[in-house]
Scaffold this active site. Structure first.
Site, mmCIF file in Angstrom:
data_model
loop_
_atom_site.group_PDB
_atom_site.id
_atom_site.type_symbol
_atom_site.label_atom_id
_atom_site.label_comp_id
_atom_site.label_asym_id
_atom_site.label_seq_id
_atom_site.Cartn_x
_atom_site.Cartn_y
_atom_site.Cartn_z
ATOM 1 N N ASP A 37 0.671 -1.178 -0.140
ATOM 2 C CA ASP A 37 0.091 -0.137 0.088
ATOM 3 C C ASP A 37 0.812 1.424 -0.115
ATOM 4 O OD1 ASP A 37 -2.235 1.357 -0.085
ATOM 5 O OD2 ASP A 37 -2.768 1.010 2.021
ATOM 6 N N HIS A 54 2.327 3.375 -8.925
ATOM 7 C CA HIS A 54 2.224 1.958 -9.155
ATOM 8 C C HIS A 54 3.560 1.410 -9.935
ATOM 9 C CE1 HIS A 54 -1.505 2.303 -7.464
ATOM 10 N NE2 HIS A 54 -2.161 2.911 -8.487
ATOM 11 N N LEU A 147 10.147 -21.046 -4.220
ATOM 12 C CA LEU A 147 9.151 -20.343 -3.657
ATOM 13 C C LEU A 147 7.719 -20.138 -4.380
ATOM 14 C CD1 LEU A 147 8.848 -17.841 -1.571
ATOM 15 C CD2 LEU A 147 9.317 -16.271 -3.566
HETATM 16 C C1 IPE Z 1 -5.350 -2.814 0.065
HETATM 17 O O1 IPE Z 1 -5.173 -1.435 -0.164
HETATM 18 C C2 IPE Z 1 -5.432 -3.469 -1.291
HETATM 19 C C3 IPE Z 1 -4.260 -3.611 -2.044
HETATM 20 C C4 IPE Z 1 -3.142 -3.360 -1.762
HETATM 21 C C5 IPE Z 1 -4.213 -4.177 -3.508
HETATM 22 P P1 IPE Z 1 -6.254 -0.170 -0.495
HETATM 23 O O2 IPE Z 1 -5.635 1.090 -0.689
HETATM 24 O O3 IPE Z 1 -7.391 -0.610 -1.688
HETATM 25 O O4 IPE Z 1 -7.179 -0.321 0.929
HETATM 26 P P2 IPE Z 1 -7.895 0.680 1.784
HETATM 27 O O5 IPE Z 1 -8.897 1.362 0.586
HETATM 28 O O6 IPE Z 1 -6.775 1.782 2.027
HETATM 29 O O7 IPE Z 1 -8.267 0.004 2.706
HETATM 30 C C1 IPE Z 2 -1.459 0.222 -3.335
HETATM 31 O O1 IPE Z 2 -1.352 1.657 -3.291
HETATM 32 C C2 IPE Z 2 -1.656 -0.149 -4.650
HETATM 33 C C3 IPE Z 2 -3.096 -0.908 -4.696
HETATM 34 C C4 IPE Z 2 -4.053 -0.867 -4.050
HETATM 35 C C5 IPE Z 2 -3.461 -1.178 -6.051
HETATM 36 P P1 IPE Z 2 -2.493 2.456 -3.433
HETATM 37 O O2 IPE Z 2 -2.814 2.913 -4.782
HETATM 38 O O3 IPE Z 2 -3.625 2.298 -2.538
HETATM 39 O O4 IPE Z 2 -1.869 4.039 -2.821
HETATM 40 P P2 IPE Z 2 -2.474 5.000 -1.730
HETATM 41 O O5 IPE Z 2 -2.950 4.077 -0.737
HETATM 42 O O6 IPE Z 2 -3.578 5.591 -2.412
HETATM 43 O O7 IPE Z 2 -1.198 5.817 -1.107
HETATM 44 MG MG MG Z 3 -4.058 2.365 -0.439
#
Ligand code: IPE
Ligand code: IPE
Ligand code: MG
Length: 258
Positions: A37, A54, A147
């Site tokens: 995240d 990303h 793995l």
């Molecule tokens: C959780 O992250 C999903 C992934 C890492 C793929 P999100 O960014 O979607 O989660 P929330 O919305 O903060 O809970």
């Molecule tokens: C995690 O990073 C990737 C996915 C959930 C696909 P985020 O895109 O959720 O990044 P934040 O949480 O908005 O910073």
């Molecule tokens: Mg996120």
């Protein structure tokens, strides 16, 4: 894979060395699961578009997969796209899908070389071109015995349990499975059937929530949260998480030994 494999990539004199030495290779977590995240926030801090976060996150995936293989972990599960992530802007979703396809195309030979078995966990429903690239990766690495690398895509913990129960009930009604339902029965109908549950659950970017990840499997996982944003996450952070995990006392509802 072993300490020696890890030392090959940790430069001598590096400040990571004491960390590597502090890890007990006899007590590694068997399964590490990571909620990747913070990509969007990483990009925002740099005045870039979210998708750049990303893109940068792919390098962290590469680093963590390689480190996990070198450590000799049995299973690594990365949460890459949840069933809820379809709510995001179309352009962000399609960039994410494109990155996935690209990642696998580039990395497949490395996975094979390192004896890494790739598996997707989640509901079907990804774009056709992405799904076929993933299916190819799964097929080509099926024989690998090192793995086991799960990538959670279009994944939801509740969706997974719902699908498992539906299948279980359908089989019972059809008379194909009349066995009493135990906890192990449920586990064996999940995407992760046959795999050990995560010993260690890592979440980056400081959020203290589970976001519908592996709900059944994390019943007794040790949770480690770091403020580091996913694109900045590297080998040293994984090693730190494992070193900290090894200091935890897992009681499973019992009491500490005297
Ligand atoms: C959780 O992250 C999903 C992934 C890492 C793929 P999100 O960014 O979607 O989660 P929330 O919305 O903060 O809970
Ligand atoms: C995690 O990073 C990737 C996915 C959930 C696909 P985020 O895109 O959720 O990044 P934040 O949480 O908005 O910073
Ligand atoms: Mg996120």
């Amino acid at each position: 894979m072993s300490l020696q494999d890890l030392l090959e990539v940790v430069p001598s004199g590096s400040d990571e060395l004491p960390l590597v030495r502090s890890i007990d290779f006899e007590r590694l977590p068997r399964h590490v699961a990571i909620i990747m995240d913070g990509n969007g926030r990483w990009a925002k801090l740099r005045h870039k578009r979210r998708v750049e976060g990303h893109r940068a996150g792919s390098a962290s995936v590469r680093d963590v997969v390689e480190t996990s293989a070198r450590l000799g972990l049995q299973v690594l599960t990365l949460y890459a796209f949840s069933v809820e992530n379809w709510k995001r802007p179309k352009a962000e979703v399609s960039t994410l899908m494109g990155l996935l396809k690209h990642y696998l195309r580039i990395e497949l030979s490395t996975l094979l070389k390192n004896n890494i078995r790739f598996q997707v966990i989640g509901r079907p429903g990804l774009p056709e071109d992405v799904a076929s690239e993933l299916a190819r990766g799964t097929e080509r690495t099926r024989h690998c015995t090192g793995l086991h690398f799960n990538i959670a895509l279009n994944y939801g913990g509740r969706a997974e349990i719902t699908d498992a129960v539906r299948r279980l009930v359908a089989e019972a009604v059809a008379g194909k499975n009349g066995d009493p339902i135990e906890e192990d029965t449920i586990s064996s109908y999940l995407y992760t059937a046959g795999q050990p549950d995560p010993d260690l659950l890592i979440r980056t970017s400081g959020e203290m929530r589970v976001s519908n990840f592996l709900l059944w499997q994390i019943a007794y996982s040790e949770i480690w949260v770091t403020d580091v944003l996913w694109p900045d996450f590297r080998r040293r952070h994984l090693l730190q998480a494992i070193a900290d995990y090894q200091k935890r006392e897992r009681r499973y509802g019992g009491i500490a030994p005297v």
